[in-house]
Scaffold this motif. Structure first.
Motif, mmCIF file in Angstrom:
data_model
loop_
_atom_site.group_PDB
_atom_site.id
_atom_site.type_symbol
_atom_site.label_atom_id
_atom_site.label_comp_id
_atom_site.label_asym_id
_atom_site.label_seq_id
_atom_site.Cartn_x
_atom_site.Cartn_y
_atom_site.Cartn_z
ATOM 1 N N GLU B 502 0.829 -1.216 0.000
ATOM 2 C CA GLU B 502 0.000 0.000 0.000
ATOM 3 C C GLU B 502 0.855 1.255 0.000
ATOM 4 N N VAL B 503 1.910 1.180 0.826
ATOM 5 C CA VAL B 503 2.826 2.339 0.888
ATOM 6 C C VAL B 503 3.479 2.549 -0.463
ATOM 7 N N ALA B 504 3.894 1.388 -1.071
ATOM 8 C CA ALA B 504 4.594 1.499 -2.350
ATOM 9 C C ALA B 504 3.677 2.055 -3.423
ATOM 10 N N GLN B 505 2.425 1.564 -3.401
ATOM 11 C CA GLN B 505 1.491 2.056 -4.418
ATOM 12 C C GLN B 505 1.251 3.555 -4.261
ATOM 13 N N ARG B 506 1.086 3.958 -3.028
ATOM 14 C CA ARG B 506 0.853 5.391 -2.804
ATOM 15 C C ARG B 506 2.066 6.223 -3.163
ATOM 16 N N LEU B 507 3.224 5.645 -2.706
ATOM 17 C CA LEU B 507 4.459 6.389 -3.025
ATOM 18 C C LEU B 507 4.650 6.466 -4.535
ATOM 19 N N ALA B 508 4.403 5.313 -5.180
ATOM 20 C CA ALA B 508 4.583 5.284 -6.634
ATOM 21 C C ALA B 508 3.636 6.258 -7.313
ATOM 22 N N HIS B 509 2.414 6.178 -6.776
ATOM 23 C CA HIS B 509 1.432 7.070 -7.379
ATOM 24 C C HIS B 509 1.803 8.535 -7.162
ATOM 25 N N GLU B 510 2.227 8.850 -5.917
ATOM 26 C CA GLU B 510 2.515 10.243 -5.586
ATOM 27 C C GLU B 510 3.843 10.698 -6.185
ATOM 28 N N ILE B 511 4.814 9.761 -6.289
ATOM 29 C CA ILE B 511 6.144 10.171 -6.726
ATOM 30 C C ILE B 511 6.291 10.001 -8.241
ATOM 31 N N LYS B 512 5.691 8.965 -8.776
ATOM 32 C CA LYS B 512 5.920 8.675 -10.199
ATOM 33 C C LYS B 512 5.359 9.777 -11.105
ATOM 34 N N ASN B 513 4.236 10.286 -10.700
ATOM 35 C CA ASN B 513 3.603 11.291 -11.570
ATOM 36 C C ASN B 513 4.496 12.523 -11.801
ATOM 37 N N PRO B 514 5.108 13.124 -10.759
ATOM 38 C CA PRO B 514 5.949 14.311 -11.052
ATOM 39 C C PRO B 514 7.316 13.990 -11.642
ATOM 40 N N LEU B 515 7.708 12.699 -11.594
ATOM 41 C CA LEU B 515 9.074 12.386 -12.046
ATOM 42 C C LEU B 515 9.223 12.566 -13.544
#
Lengths: 195, 718
Positions: B502-515
């Motif tokens: 869950e953490v990874a999905q959220r992090l991915a979702h939150e971090i991947k988009n601006p990268l």
């Protein structure tokens, strides 16, 4: 259960009884064998003679035992029962009896007068003798005694003539059972064939 | 003693045969023999009965017939009781007879009888000699001869002379016969009563012919008469016979004849002395034997009557001993034995009722036991198949029950057996279990639940421990503690993984988009403003760093996404050799990589892509670890039981022990550029294939092993 016990007892009796009967038969046989052997003289000579009508027999004298002599000396009557049996000889069957003649001779000592009355009881002939030898001679032999009518015998047929003797010491009893117990022993045998 | 008692009838039979041999009759009077033969017959009957009885006793001893021993004792005792006095009586009677015989046949009696007989004989001889002497006197009387020889005879003178002579001699009668045996004169003392004339006897013939003097004795019913004959001579010629008779005195005759009879009887008895003794003995023996026979028959009957109920009782007892309780004795006498039989019948009836009750109880108990066993079986099966570890400890701290799952869960030593005290077994890694037990036993409450972290066989286990205090009343008298240990490591791992996902999905979702815009912006900056930058080198370095770190972040986010969204494996039948071959081709460029193929081709049931991912991950790690030392890396395949094994070994510097404990944890990495997710993903893939990824050795060589189930097992499971 009681019936079974009784039946068991009866079967025991039936089982044991024949053994005792057999034992008794053997013993009685031995008794009679011994009884006749008391005064068993050896076989004596027998002579058969005949004339035209009568068959005569001479037997003896048989040996008289010391017991008989002693008894006569001491006054005891002695009886010699002679039985002459004439039989027709059969080869394959029991012999046919033609005739049986009983001769009873008795010697009664008189110790007081020192003589002996000798009697042929069948013929009632009696006389007195003064010695025991005379008495024993009278008792111990049959001399030319007529035994059978010759017409009863056939010519050329073999016959056996047998003399049996029973010696009795003492007064002779007339009872039937005593007479039946006087079983003599064969003292002479002879076969003849008439011409 | 019993054996002797049983042999006693045979011994008695033998003794009787000895007696038979002793009394076997010799030749003798028939009466004696007859009595002896009666005795022998009785003895034979008795010995036969004894023989028969003795044989039956011995047979009964072998057959162990009930009551036979007592019956034998009774019969032998009764017969012996009678035999002894009768034997004594027999001996005494024999002695008395012996003594009596000695008295009867005393020498004085013998002499007396001889003398008496001699006296009688002397009297008769005297009468005879007197008679003869008188006859001589008369035959020489001249007067008489003159009367006889003178013819014609003067009968009156002759009779007168004869009367004178008769009176003178004391005779009772005198007769004179002529040569023709005619009576010519007769005088007698009895007068006219005896006038009947008698003919001349035969005994007188020698006198008449030879001239001899002779006498004879005539015995009549009541009297004895001595008669004498003498010749009458005239001129040497016999002219007649004189016959004289003398009546002997009645009393003397009677006494003389009595003496003769006694003498004869005595001599007969003396001659038969031995036989008389034998007759007495045999007569007594007959009485004895008849008594013994009768006593024996009575004894047998009595013993049979007495022992029959005892025998029935013994038989019935034997049957009871053999388990037959239906036995009942129907017939019994009306005495103490009868009451005994009644008691026995009541006893057997009561025993039968008790046995039936016991059988019913046993049946119920058996049913209950079967039910209990079934429950126990179910419980044991349940415990055996339960993956939860169960430990039962009694109030004194001893282990009462321990299931297999508990042993496997805690990897317990062989000391952990029922009966051992738990406190003596707790040490080291199991200290926490004992602490849990101490806490459970010391607390006031009945239940306790704790989570324990245990290290078992290089594995960290997360254990959920629950304990219940068992009180005596509530558990059928048993007091103790029930401890249940569950391995919740997988659950914890799943929970942790899920949290991380869950953490990874959220992090991915939150971090991947601006990268991506960051990276695009950095690349745009690099393309448009590079020429405008004062320091191109610094500008390039910065933009490159941005782009590199963004890419790194993107990879990191990708790994996060992979971990979070790892696809479900799509298993299929795969040749294990193909996986090894793929790896050999992939890493063929590395000279230090050694590949050992499977000895034989084996099928495994897996998702080939995911397994390749694991193998690549492990090979990459191995190559990375040996990059500096250039130590060899070894890949090999093997088969162990129902599993296919892939072994990756390298000769690198190894893994520190502290690192090895967390090497499969997510986000744990010792490499600066590592995400720490490679081995975690590999382990997860292995787990989802029902396989196992393990670190077998941390150094020299560092050894990883991937185990996958073989194809057949998986097919069966599917």
């Amino acid at each position: 259960m009681n019936i079974q016990a009784k039946l068991g007892g009866m079967s025991l009796a039936f089982r044991v009884f024949p053994k005792f009967v057999a034992a008794l038969a053997v013993l009685l046989g031995m008794f009679f064998q011994t009884n006749t052997a008391i005064s068993a003289p050896l076989l004596s000579p027998m002579e058969i003679s005949y004339d035209e009508k009568v068959l005569y027999c001479s037997v003896g004298p048989v040996e008289v035992s010391d017991q008989v002599i002693l008894a006569l000396n001491q006054g005891t009557p002695i009886t010699f029962s002679w039985e002459i049996i004439i039989e027709k000889i059969n080869d394959y069957w029991v012999n046919d009896t033609i005739g049986e003649i009983l001769v009873v001779r008795q010697a009664v000592p008189d110790l007081i007068s020192k003589n002996l009355a000798i009697t042929d009881t069948k013929s009632a002939i009696s006389r007195r003798v003064h010695t025991i030898d005379e008495a024993t001679a009278f008792l111990s032999k049959l001399n030319n005694f007529p035994i059978l009518d010759r017409s009863l015998l056939s010519s050329g047929v073999a016959y056996n003539i047998r003399a049996k003797l029973h010696v009795h010491e003492g007064k002779l009893s007339d009872s039937w059972w005593a007479e039946s117990l006087r079983l003599g022993k064969t003292v002479a045998l002879e076969d003849i064939t008439l011409p | 003693m019993i054996g002797f008692m049983r042999m006693l009838p045979l011994l008695m039979a033998f003794t009787l045969w000895v007696v038979i041999f002793i009394i076997w009759p010799d030749q003798g009077p028939s009466e004696t023999s007859f009595v002896a033969w009666i005795n022998i017959s009785l003895l034979v009957i008795l010995s036969g009965a004894l023989l028969n009885y003795g044989i039956r006793l011995i047979r009964e001893q072998k057959e162990r017939r009930a009551g036979s021993r007592l019956r034998a004792k009774l019969v032998i005792a009764l017969v012996s009781m009678l035999l002894i006095p009768t034997s004594i009586l027999q001996v005494a009677a024999n002695q008395m007879v012996e003594k009596g015989m000695d008295v009867w046949f005393d020498v004085r009696v013998d002499t007396l009888l001889d003398r008496a007989l001699n006296l009688a004989q002397g009297f008769y001889a005297r009468v005879d000699s007197d008679l003869k002497q008188g006859l001589v006197t008369i035959m020489n009387d001249d007067e008489l001869l003159g009367h006889v020889a003178t013819l014609p005879v003067s009968y009156s003178l002759l009779s007168a002379r004869l009367t004178d002579l008769m009176q003178k001699e004391g005779w009772q009668s005198i007769q004179i016969f002529d040569l023709n045996e005619r009576l010519i004169a007769h005088v007698q003392s009895e007068g006219l009563s005896g006038l009947a004339s008698e003919a001349l006897e035969e005994e007188a013939k020698p006198t008449l012919t030879l001239g001899l003097i002779s006498t004879k004795l005539i015995t009549r019913d009541n009297e004895e008469i001595a008669v004498g004959y003498a010749p009458l001579r005239a001129h040497q010629n016999i002219v007649g016979v004189l016959r004289a008779q003398v009546i002997l005195p009645e009393g003397v005759v009677k006494n003389a004849r009595a003496v003769e009879a006694d003498y004869r009887t005595y001599r007969e008895l003396e001659r038969n002395r031995q036989s008389i003794r034998s007759t007495f003995t045999h007569a007594m023996l007959i009485a004895t034997l008849v008594i013994i026979l009768a006593a024996g028959i009575v004894a047998v009957g009595f013993a049979r009557r007495l022992t029959s109920p005892i025998g029935d009782l013994a038989k019935a007892l034997e049957r009871v001993t053999e388990g037959d309780l239906t036995v009942s004795i129907t017939s019994a006498p009306e005495d103490e034995l009868g009451s005994l039989v009644d008691s026995f019948n009541r006893m057997t009836l009561r025993m039968k009722q008790n046995v039936e009750a016991l059988e019913q109880t046993q049946k119920e108990l058996t049913g209950a036991l079967d039910s209990s066993r079934q429950r126990q079986y179910v419980l044991e099966t349940l415990l055996a198949n339960l993956q939860t570890g169960v430990l039962l400890i009694d109030a004194s701290g001893n282990i009462r029950l321990l299931n297999q799952s508990m042993r496997e869960l805690l990897n317990l030593s062989s000391d952990w057996v029922p009966g051992r005290s738990i406190s003596s077994l707790c040490s080291g890694r199991l200290q926490l279990v004992c602490q849990f037990y101490d806490e459970l036993s010391s607390q006031d409450g009945d239940e306790l639940q704790r989570e324990l972290e245990l290290q078992v066989d290089h594995r960290n286990l997360h254990i959920l421990a629950r304990g219940v205090k068992l009180s005596g009343a509530g558990s059928a008298g048993f007091s103790g503690y029930l401890m249940v240990l569950d391995d919740v490591s997988s659950l914890a791992e799943a929970q942790r993984h899920r949290a991380w996902s869950e953490v990874a999905q959220r992090l991915a979702h939150e971090i991947k988009n601006p990268l991506t815009p960051i990276k695009l912006a950095a690349e745009r900056l690099q393309r448009r403003f590079r020429k405008q930058a004062d320091n191109t080198e610094v500008f390039d370095s910065c933009t490159h760093a941005i782009i590199t770190q963004v890419e790194r972040l993107q990879r990191l986010i990708g790994d996060f996404s992979d971990l979070a969204r790892l696809p479900k494996p799509k298993p299929d039948t795969v040749h294990a050799r193909e996986l090894i071959t793929d790896m050999a081709e992939l890493y063929g460029a590395y000279s230090r990589v050694n590949v050992d193929q499977f000895a034989e081709d084996t099928l495994c049931y897996c998702d080939a892509d995911q397994i390749r991912q694991i193998l690549i991950n492990l090979m990459d790690n191995a190559l990375a670890a040996t990059e500096e030392s250039l130590a060899p890396v070894h890949l090999s395949g093997g088969i162990n039981m129902n599993e296919v094994e892939f072994h990756i070994q390298d000769g690198g510097s190894g893994i520190p022990e502290a690192t090895a404990e967390h090497i499969f944890d997510a986000y744990y990495s010792t490499k600066e550029s590592g995400s720490g997710l490679g081995l975690a993903i590999a382990k997860r893939i292995a787990d989802e294939h029902d396989g196992e990824l393990t670190l077998l050795s941390i150094a020299n060589p560092t050894h990883f092993c991937l185990r996958l189930p073989m194809e057949e097992l998986n097919m069966e499971q599917s």
